[in-house]
Design a protein around this motif. Structure first.
Motif, mmCIF file in Angstrom:
data_model
loop_
_atom_site.group_PDB
_atom_site.id
_atom_site.type_symbol
_atom_site.label_atom_id
_atom_site.label_comp_id
_atom_site.label_asym_id
_atom_site.label_seq_id
_atom_site.Cartn_x
_atom_site.Cartn_y
_atom_site.Cartn_z
ATOM 1 N N UNK A 107 0.836 -1.215 0.000
ATOM 2 C CA UNK A 107 0.000 0.000 0.000
ATOM 3 C C UNK A 107 0.868 1.261 0.000
ATOM 4 N N UNK A 108 1.981 1.220 0.755
ATOM 5 C CA UNK A 108 2.864 2.398 0.795
ATOM 6 C C UNK A 108 3.469 2.659 -0.587
ATOM 7 N N UNK A 295 14.358 9.622 -4.164
ATOM 8 C CA UNK A 295 15.447 8.701 -3.803
ATOM 9 C C UNK A 295 14.962 7.367 -3.233
ATOM 10 N N UNK A 296 14.392 6.522 -4.057
ATOM 11 C CA UNK A 296 13.925 5.171 -3.682
ATOM 12 C C UNK A 296 13.214 5.184 -2.322
ATOM 13 N N UNK A 297 12.118 5.935 -2.278
ATOM 14 C CA UNK A 297 11.393 6.040 -1.003
ATOM 15 C C UNK A 297 9.963 5.519 -1.099
ATOM 16 N N UNK A 301 7.922 4.220 4.904
ATOM 17 C CA UNK A 301 7.119 4.707 6.037
ATOM 18 C C UNK A 301 7.618 3.959 7.272
ATOM 19 N N UNK A 302 7.508 4.602 8.411
ATOM 20 C CA UNK A 302 7.964 3.939 9.642
ATOM 21 C C UNK A 302 7.167 2.658 9.872
ATOM 22 N N UNK A 306 8.662 -1.141 10.093
ATOM 23 C CA UNK A 306 8.469 -1.977 11.292
ATOM 24 C C UNK A 306 7.805 -3.302 10.883
ATOM 25 N N UNK A 307 6.832 -3.216 9.991
ATOM 26 C CA UNK A 307 6.170 -4.446 9.522
ATOM 27 C C UNK A 307 7.159 -5.352 8.781
ATOM 28 N N UNK A 308 8.046 -4.739 8.013
ATOM 29 C CA UNK A 308 9.060 -5.539 7.310
ATOM 30 C C UNK A 308 9.958 -6.252 8.323
#
Ligand code: DGY
Length: 331
Positions: A107-108, A295-297, A301-302, A306-308
Motif C-alpha cells: 500500500x505504501x 530517492x527510492x522512497x 514509512x515507519x 516496522x512491519x518488514x
C-alpha cells in the motif's frame, strides 16, 4: 524457538529501534550501529560466521559471496520485498533458504506510485520548487501559468499487475483513470471487473494506447530493459512514465533520449538503473520540469519498515523452529 541456542543473526543496516530491540531479544544479533553499508570484506566475514544474514536492497548477495559462506549459514532473511540483489539460485545450490518481506509495503508503494502519477502531469515538484527558489516571492495566480495536464479521464497502463500493480489500479480508478494492464497472467475476472481493467496481451500495443505508464513488475532477468528503446518509442509524445519498481526495468539512457527529444512528455522515477548514482542528465531534466526524481522512497514509512522487520523476525523464528518460513523465495 525449539532450538534453545539463539541463532547468530547479522544485520547489514540499521533498522527501526523497535525492530532492533526485537532482534536483540530473540536472537544473538549483530546490529549495524553506524548504518554505513557493510563492505564486501565485512559481508564475506559475516557469511563465514553467522547463521542468518539480514541484507537489504543495498547489499549485493551474489554467487561469489554465497560461495564463500560457511556451512553454518542457513538463511538469508532479506529486509526487502524485491530479491534482485540476491542470487537465489546460488543460495539454493548451497542449501541456503532465502526469504523476503512481501505484502507489507504494497500500500505504501502504491501510494508513492500514485503520488508520482499525480505529480508529473500536474507539475507538482516544479511548482513547489518555484516558491522555494524564489524564497516565497510570487507574482500571483495567472490563467496561463503552470498549466499541467488533466489526470481524470486518462488511460493508465500498468506493467505488472501483482499486488502493487493492483493496489495502484484501485487508487487510479478512484482518480478517474481507466485501467489497462499487461501481465504474465491475466488477473481474475472478479478483479478485472472490480477495476474495470482492460488486459493487454501485447505490451507493445498497450504502450502505444495509454497516457501514463506505471512500472510495477519485479526486476528479473526477463524484465531487464523491458521498457527498451524500441518499446519507449511506441509511447505517445504526450504520455508519461512512472517507475517505483526497479531502475533496470527501463533502459534509462533510452528514456533520457526520449524525454530530451520530446518523444515522451515526462517521467516520475523513484528508482534508478545505477542506484544510488543518478544520471546527471536526469537531474537536468528534473530542473527543466520534465521529470520528478525521488530517492527510492516508495516503501519508506515507519509503519512499513516496522512491519518488514516483524516479517524478518517471523521468517527467522519459523525457520529455526524447523518449519518452512512463510516468505520463502523459491529459485
Ligand atoms: C524493496 O523492499 O524491494 C523495496 O524496493 C525497498 O523499499
Amino acid at each position: 524457538m525449539t532450538n534453545r541456542k539463539k541463532p547468530k543473526v547479522y544485520l547489514t543496516r540499521r533498522l527501526p529501534d523497535v525492530v532492533e530491540t526485537r532482534m536483540r531479544e530473540l536472537f544473538d544479533a549483530e546490529l549495524n550501529i553506524e548504518d554505513a553499508p557493510r563492505s564486501q570484506p565485512e559481508l564475506v566475514a559475516a557469511v563465514k560466521t553467522y547463521d542468518v544474514l539480514v541484507p537489504t536492497v543495498t547489499d549485493r548477495i551474489d554467487a561469489a559471496l554465497i560461495e564463500q559462506a560457511g556451512p553454518q549459514l542457513k538463511l538469508i532473511a532479506s529486509f526487502s520485498n524485491g530479491v534482485d540483489h540476491i542470487d537465489v539460485d546460488a543460495a539454493a545450490r548451497r542449501g541456503i533458504t532465502v526469504t523476503n518481506t512481501p505484502n507489507v509495503l504494497t500500500e505504501d508503494t502504491a501510494d508513492m506510485t500514485m503520488a508520482l502519477i499525480l505529480s508529473v502531469p500536474r507539475r507538482l515538484a516544479e511548482g513547489a520548487h518555484l516558491l522555494t527558489d524564489r524564497k516565497g516571492e510570487w507574482a500571483g495566480w495567472s490563467p496561463t501559468w503552470m498549466l499541467g495536464h488533466r489526470i481524470w479521464g486518462k488511460r493508465l497502463g500498468i506493467v505488472g499487475m501483482g499486488r502493487i500493480g493492483t493496489a495502484v489500479a484501485r487508487r487510479a480508478k478512484a482518480f478517474g483513470l481507466s485501467i489497462h494492464y499487461h501481465n504474465r497472467h491475466r488477473v481474475s475476472p472478479a478483479t478485472e471487473e472490480a477495476l474495470e481493467a482492460t488486459y493487454w496481451d501485447s505490451l507493445d500495443q498497450m504502450l502505444a494506447r495509454v497516457d501514463i505508464v506505471s512500472v510495477n513488475c519485479p526486476s528479473t532477468p526477463a524484465t531487464y530493459h523491458l521498457l527498451s528503446a524500441r518499446r519507449l518509442a511506441l509511447m505517445q509524445p504526450s504520455s508519461y512514465i512512472v517507475n517505483t519498481a526497479r531502475g533496470g526495468i527501463i533502459d534509462e539512457a533510452a528514456l533520457i533520449k526520449c524525454l530530451r527529444e520530446g518523444k515522451i512528455a515526462g517521467a516520475g522515477l523513484d528508482v534508478f538503473e545505477h542506484e544510488p548514482a543518478v544520471n546527471p542528465k536526469l537531474v537536468r531534466l528534473a530542473m527543466e520540469g520534465k521529470v520528478v526524481l525521488l530517492p527510492h522512497m516508495g516503501s519508506a514509512t515507519l509503519e512499513g519498515r516496522i512491519d518488514m522487520g516483524e516479517k524478518v523476525v517471523i521468517n527467522i523464528r519459523t525457520f529455526f523452529d524447523g518449519h518452512r518460513p512463510p516468505d520463502r523465495v523459491l529459485p
